[in-house]
Design an enzyme around this catalytic site. Structure first.
Site, short mmCIF file in Angstrom:
data_model
loop_
_atom_site.label_atom_id
_atom_site.label_comp_id
_atom_site.label_asym_id
_atom_site.label_seq_id
_atom_site.Cartn_x
_atom_site.Cartn_y
_atom_site.Cartn_z
CB THR A 176 -0.93 0.05 1.23
OG1 THR A 176 -0.17 -0.24 2.39
CG2 THR A 176 -2.05 -0.96 1.10
CD GLU B 156 -4.84 -10.31 3.43
OE1 GLU B 156 -3.64 -10.49 3.67
OE2 GLU B 156 -5.41 -10.83 2.43
N GLY C 25 3.89 -2.63 7.84
CA GLY C 25 4.18 -3.27 9.12
C GLY C 25 5.59 -3.83 9.11
#
Lengths: 664, 664
Positions: A137, A424, A176
């Site tokens: 992203t 997701e 992350g």
């Protein structure tokens, strides 16, 4: 609580085996749960840690998880990992980014040499001098992966790809692991060769020096900071400025670039990837069940211990679980947790089967099944994760003020959970895609093409009317749901076809039927959830069939009640008495389930450690436990730490004349 | 964003005046908002503070609020206070406990001498050497106030009340202000005189020495610790052991105890208290509007700037606000915020009116109005606070991943907000009470008793059928809603009466119709919300009537769509085409509102300071703002602070043989 347990009508152990899909699994899970509970690093409660302290704690916990990679089978590790997700969403995801995203991407998009290099030789599998993150992203692109802007341009002179972030919006965002832990990143970037854009591919980019942990040249990274939940994950942003990587760092199982800049693409690449892509979604159906069972257990145990208002037969205040409306709020959600349990088992098995068909090249069966799998996994991910939001939220509200204490688990639980509705595949985007797939399915059927097993009911033609006396008959309710779902999909397809025949614009026509798409996604998914639950009961041990059948009947009535407008609209039910009968029937089922409720929560087999809630304790001794825990957390200071600096100077200030006037 | 504003069809300033209930109010609110924005103590963002740091910050902010007591009128201070609630729920409540709960209780339950003593002489109004808290809830009693267990026993020898906490469950719990700030507490305790229990009354108990801040003898206090939200409030627990207080510390406007232990109770005490009691609830309808407008503004501004997927006319990706489904998610909630605005103005005015009637002793008018006020305020508090939960949650989800960042406001906003569904009457308990009141109302009507103005529609008899062509006609929709609500209340009353005639047990019969009670509370409340909005538009400035009428029509269709099952069940609508027509009509209204959306958010008149969200910025420059804010918050550390202690030793550990096996 002992009296609650004594009135249970079935063998809770058998029910646990049903939920765990076999006694062998139960035994394995129990061993794993003990390992967590006994480990001091997992014992420390997270409630009061600041978001920065949580970052450290998640990493310490990661160091305790990684060694199991070597001793577990993959299936075992996935189970262990799922258990971690129940009580610590942040560590679950932070490690999941490396194992579930980085490594799985290399496995599914890399050649066998690339898998050997990054996963084995470089230390990926053991997090040894290696920690991977997943750079998909960007600041301005989330759902639309095809619109990502990061560039990977091939430079034939140096035989490298040059990675660049062309503008602020292309900054990799939410990554992350980027802020604190990652050494490498699998970067999603547009492959550009000789000025031509080949779309988004995956490139492995090293971010930091392994020994010094300094950022490599051209890499800029920052921390995304505090979030609504899962603060233990070190989400970061990344910008690339002329970062050159070897040509071999592009994952090239499918698309390949040779040293002269020729690009080759194989057939079926997309379909191949498809079945693997939905794996993350499928695991979130299981997460929905796992988290749902945790919070419904807390709410129901509290309801069985909390007393308020009216008197019971012994002159005590009535337990809140014995109020009609309280049962109505919670018992259907309990039934829903059971339904999610069955769907999670079903959809995981189906995903594996379809993936096998794809790998075997069994295209005839794989193609209709892939369509079904896409619609099924999208719908179940969306409506499952939403259902669990509802369970946590309704559970919290049902515990009144105590539900608002951090030490009873709901707040952090909700904050950690809700991001599942977004990542997701955003739930709304997925629902609309699911609806689109169902319309396309219906169109295919009309053209005589084969339907997958989950869409086969679309071929039936019989409509039926539901009567009040059918409310106890789950099989008949399923038929009614099939009628509704089929009619809605048909109606949506007709509306779509009408718009399309007028405009010849597929996108605009699908856009016009957005409401219908969302609605059919919901109804189709709930129908399949119900059917799956119903069918799975047939193979259950006889001793637990009665309680499971009650729960399944309740689930059917619950979703019927929530979507009853659709039933009225097609004349499958009629009149205001039916609605009232339905409500009373739900109340009656709730009454029948009442003696078994605590037994059912026991069957979920979560210890107090996994529940992480003072008012959900197994022994029912909720107030003592809560009071002493609170005192342990908040320490012994007798005055606020800002007493001298802020409090006292204010309370003891000199009053002005005007203040005294105000007092009059 | 400029182009968005340019397409607005109305004068935003006029709409602001409508929302603020007059231009004069707008001017006052703007001055107050500036004062907050300019004050450095309010400027500091709270996002990253730990819960303990938040405690200090709220107190510092309280010291900035208190001086306005002297300069504001009461009405002005309530407005100022409401503004504080928009961006800092914790300070709002922490000060509200003293001003809204402690002081109001003394005012409504104390004699004029007691008001003079505690509020003026002792410094209550200025928080001068005085800070009050509100000791109602106990560990085992929240909703059921009549069941509280703390004892205040009169000792005639010493002419004192002796306060005791008889068991752990009677520990005062959740007491805002107790842990850090309160010097005094108004304690709800059972009045016991000569062994007789007179029920729960209010007693002022000093908790701490004013000069040393040490706990007084017999008082034990602890901190409740971390919560889901509003951590700035110092909620605590209190236990009393033989705490003697003067007889005069019992608030005795109604019930009195003389020095011989004679207890006297006046007539009408309960009714008198009633109208004042609901004041807290009424203010929460206003809170629902205030918080709702904040979050819908953020979500809509983001939607007007965020682009994803398909192309617009200029070849850019389409704004997400231009997707049918995205509009469907947010625009009806915007309409709902407007509806809450009108109901908050209406219900506040009605509460004042009824309170006056009570004070004047106008019992003939007051009695039916009190019944209406109870049902109205209970329903509007419950369904208003829930609606705002939905607005925050849907708003967050509509912003995708960015909605999950702490710096965009939704997470803290939700966590702070949701307790509103629990305190001042749990929403479910209130809804059931509202439903009970509606049934009692209907029974009264059947006996020929007078109905209050909000129940008058129950007297009508005409049923009507709604056609697709009526969907644009809000007046007709209101008639349809009245038909539904009346039929449901009638049906519920009949069911109740049937059970009651069989059992003669009022409680059991009301319990049997719990589902009906909840349902009629919802329908009656939504109907009144719609009517109030519709009626208020009639007096609006002509320039904003068109946009308000669209919003009101949309609100009517939105709630009809959400409750359409009830319409089908009574045959007020028929057939599946109606449902589809309704959906398309909502889409059409959304399309018509589209050009005005940013203008409408402007009319809410909240500056970026009050929005507290990087992606909701007024200028639409969302990414730059967000990126630079994140970097400002997270600082410049290049390695995690636990790099040397935890990270490096793990990543660079020696591998064991078994680890290498795993890698193969």
């Amino acid at each position: 609580m002992q009296r609650e347990r004594a009135q249970c009508s079935f063998n809770t152990r058998e029910l646990t085996h049903f939920l765990d899909n076999g006694a062998e699994n139960t035994a394995k899970l129990e061993k794993m749960m003990l390992q967590f509970e006994r480990d001091p690093v997992f014992k420390i409660p997270l409630y009061d840690l600041s978001w920065k302290e949580q970052r450290e704690m998640t990493f310490r916990r990661i160091t305790r998880m990684v060694p199991f990679i070597a001793s577990d089978t993959e299936e075992e590790f996935i189970k262990r990992f799922g258990l971690l997700g129940i009580f610590d969403g942040a560590t679950y995801t932070r490690l999941g980014v490396h194992y579930g995203l980085f490594i799985q991407t290399v496995r599914s998009m890399g050649t066998s040499e690339q898998v050997q290099k990054w996963i084995v030789d470089k230390g990926g599998v053991n997090c040894h001098k290696f920690f991977g993150c997943f750079g998909m992203t960007e600041l301005t692109h989330g759902s639309n992966v095809a619109g990502l802007q990061t560039i990977a341009e091939y430079d034939p002179d140096e035989d490298v790809f040059v990675i660049n972030t062309p503008n602020l919006g292309a900054t990799k965002w939410w990554i992350g692991g980027a802020a604190h832990s990652a050494t490498h990143c699998v970067v999603y970037a547009r492959l550009v060769v000789k000025g031509r854009d080949y779309g988004v591919k995956q490139f492995i980019v090293q971010l930091r020096d392994i020994d010094t942990f300094e950022l490599l040249q051209g890499i800029a990274i920052g921390d995304i900071g505090k979030k609504m939940g899962r603060d233990g994950i070190d989400n970061g942003w990344i910008q690339f400025t002329d970062v050159a990587i070897p040509r071999d760092n592009m994952l090239c199982k499918y698309t390949q670039v040779d040293d002269e800049g020729n690009v080759s693409k194989p057939k079926f690449a997309e379909q191949m990837g498809y079945a693997a892509l939905v794996k993350g979604r499928v695991s979130m159906v299981t997460d929905s069940y796992n988290t749902g069972k945790r919070f419904i257990t807390i709410a129901l145990r509290y309801a069985a211990m909390r007393r308020q208002f009216g008197k019971d037969n012994e002159g005590n205040e009535k337990k809140i679980i014995d109020y009609t409306h309280h049962r109505r709020r919670l018992f259907p959600l309990l039934a829903s947790v059971f339904a999610m349990n069955s769907s999670s088992i079903e959809v995981e098995a189906f995903q594996s089967k379809v993936q096998e068909q794809v790998i075997e090249g069994n295209i005839a069966e794989a193609i209709p099944n892939l369509k079904d799998l896409f619609a099924l996994s999208a719908g179940m991910k969306a409506f499952g994760t939403w259902e669990t939001c509802k369970i946590i939220d309704e559970g919290r509200q049902s515990c009144g003020g105590h539900g608002y204490s951090a030490y009873n688990g709901f707040g952090q639980g909700y904050n950690d959970w809700v991001v599942q509705c977004t990542w997701e595949g955003d739930n709304n985007v997925l629902s609309l895609s699911c609806g689109r797939a169902l319309i396309q399915n219906y169109l295919s059927m009309e053209k005589g093409e084969a339907l997958g097993i989950y869409s086969a009911y679309l071929k039936n033609n019989e409509n039926m009317e539901l009567k009040s006396e059918d409310l106890n008959n789950t099989a008949v309710l399923i038929k009614a749901w099939e009628t509704i779902s089929r009619n809605l999909i048909k109606k949506a397809t007709n509306s779509y076809a009408k718009f399309f025949s007028e405009t010849k614009d597929q996108e605009a026509s699908f856009e016009k039927v957005s409401s219908n798409r969302f609605q059919i996604a919901k109804i189709h998914t709930k129908l399949l959830t119900l059917k799956t639950f119903y069918q799975r009961i047939q193979s259950a041990n006889e001793s637990v069939k009665p309680v499971l059948s009650l729960l399944c009947n309740l689930y059917a009535l619950h979703i019927t009640s929530e979507n009853i407008a659709e039933f009225y609209s097609f004349g499958v039910i009629r009149g205001s008495d039916f609605y009232e009968d339905l409500n009373y029937m739900i109340d009656q089922l709730n009454d029948r389930l009442r003696p078994d409720i605590v037994g059912i929560t026991d069957a979920f087999n979560l210890s107090d450690f996994f529940l992480g809630s003072q008012i959900g304790k197994r022994d029912g001794n909720i107030y003592e436990s809560y009071f002493s825990f609170v005192n342990g957390q908040t320490g012994k200071e007798m005055k606020p730490f800002y007493y001298d600096s802020t409090y006292k100077p204010f309370l003891h200030r000199e009053l002005k004349k005007s203040d005294n006037d105000a007092a009059e």
